[in-house]
Write a protein that holds these residues in place. Structure first.
Motif, mmCIF file in Angstrom:
data_model
loop_
_atom_site.group_PDB
_atom_site.id
_atom_site.type_symbol
_atom_site.label_atom_id
_atom_site.label_comp_id
_atom_site.label_asym_id
_atom_site.label_seq_id
_atom_site.Cartn_x
_atom_site.Cartn_y
_atom_site.Cartn_z
ATOM 1 N N PRO A 84 0.804 -1.218 0.000
ATOM 2 C CA PRO A 84 0.000 0.000 0.000
ATOM 3 C C PRO A 84 0.838 1.269 0.000
ATOM 4 C CG PRO A 84 0.201 -0.784 2.236
ATOM 5 C CD PRO A 84 0.979 -1.754 1.371
ATOM 6 N N ARG A 95 -3.566 3.087 2.559
ATOM 7 C CA ARG A 95 -4.647 2.564 3.391
ATOM 8 C C ARG A 95 -5.186 3.588 4.376
ATOM 9 N NH1 ARG A 95 -1.472 -2.436 5.883
ATOM 10 N NH2 ARG A 95 -0.089 -0.647 6.265
ATOM 11 N N VAL A 117 -7.760 -0.231 6.062
ATOM 12 C CA VAL A 117 -6.877 -1.261 6.602
ATOM 13 C C VAL A 117 -7.557 -2.631 6.566
ATOM 14 C CG1 VAL A 117 -5.676 -2.071 8.664
ATOM 15 C CG2 VAL A 117 -5.576 0.356 8.042
ATOM 16 N N TRP A 120 -7.663 -4.232 3.010
ATOM 17 C CA TRP A 120 -6.451 -4.436 2.213
ATOM 18 C C TRP A 120 -6.167 -5.926 2.034
ATOM 19 C CZ3 TRP A 120 -4.164 -1.262 -0.917
ATOM 20 C CH2 TRP A 120 -2.987 -1.684 -1.532
#
Length: 276
Positions: A84, A95, A117, A120
């Motif tokens: 990320p 994120r 988060v 992800w």
């Protein structure tokens, strides 16, 4: 570590509190969940970027799609699969470092969280797409007023009937942003924005909106309508909403984007990113 002397610790902030802060400072506040509003007018002079996150299995097709449609989809940076982190235009985490996101599953919006988060996955690839917010400081510097900034609103966004050049499963319409420009300032507005191809560049259409299938009273992505004033001409630029519209039209099963108007603020000056 940067100390934010202007903003109270652990407090929600107002847009006025963010005036004059650097992109890094603003992202820190965003990461802490203290600012979840729009990014219009923040970190003036710094480039902002649209976000789209897709599964790796469709990432190459999407990259080709962007290369074939550079006006609405100018790529600023692409992350490694599963990572990320952005490293070229900032050192940041996709994120957590945007104020608000839109999460789509099976073509439907399922959430608009302040961080992603929990969503992800190890197969995701992030794309940062240039945003027209990045050339607005140059327009203002040329003496061209911007109605949406004056009214503290998100710029109007429309889905046109102009088809993008397809690539693999990615096919669909171009999305545009519209700014009313005074007739006597049209040439100057085109000159100014044409210097920023990495953030959409010159307009894709000027004048009669019906020629691109647009009704000015029917915006998309929950953006507002602006009444045209005396001597105003509607001017349309390619918009980073295009990847969202195309991915949805192409029935991609999972996608994360920024919520419209809630963009990623880079550490690059708009002038520096103008022709990446």
């Amino acid at each position: 570590m940067t100390v934010l002397t202007k903003v109270p610790e652990a407090a929600q902030v107002t847009k006025a509190d963010l005036e004059g802060l650097s992109p890094k400072e603003i992202r820190s506040i965003v990461r802490e969940g203290r600012w979840t509003g729009g990014t219009e007018g923040l970190a003036r002079g710094y480039a902002q970027a649209n976000l789209i996150i897709l599964p790796q299995e469709v990432a190459l097709e999407f990259l080709i799609f962007c290369q074939r449609n550079p006006k609405p989809c100018p790529i600023v940076e692409v992350t490694d699969p599963g990572s990320p982190m952005v490293t070229q235009v900032a050192n940041a985490d996709l994120r957590t470092d945007l104020p608000r996101y839109s999460v789509y599953k099976d073509g439907k919006l399922i959430d608009q969280p302040s961080n992603i988060v929990k969503y992800w996955r190890d197969d995701l690839v992030g794309f940062l797409i240039g945003c027209s917010y990045s050339f607005e400081e140059a327009l203002l510097g040329a003496g061209i007023p911007l109605r949406h900034q004056e009214e503290d609103k998100i710029v109007s966004v429309y889905t046109t009937d102009v088809p993008c050049v397809p690539a693999g499963r990615f096919a669909g319409p171009m999305v545009v942003s519209m700014r009313p420009i005074k007739n006597h300032q049209l040439v100057r507005a085109i000159q100014v924005t044409s210097r920023f191809p990495a953030t959409h560049g010159a307009p894709v259409h000027v004048g009669d909106p019906s020629l691109i299938g647009v009704d000015l009273n029917k915006t998309d992505f929950d953006t507002g309508v602006f009444e045209l004033g005396e001597d105003d001409v509607p001017v349309f630029w390619g918009c980073g909403g295009t990847p969202q519209a195309v991915a949805l039209a192409s029935k991609i099963d999972f996608m994360i984007t920024h919520k419209v108007g809630h963009l990623f603020i880079t550490d690059k000056r708009s002038e520096a990113i103008a022709a990446l």
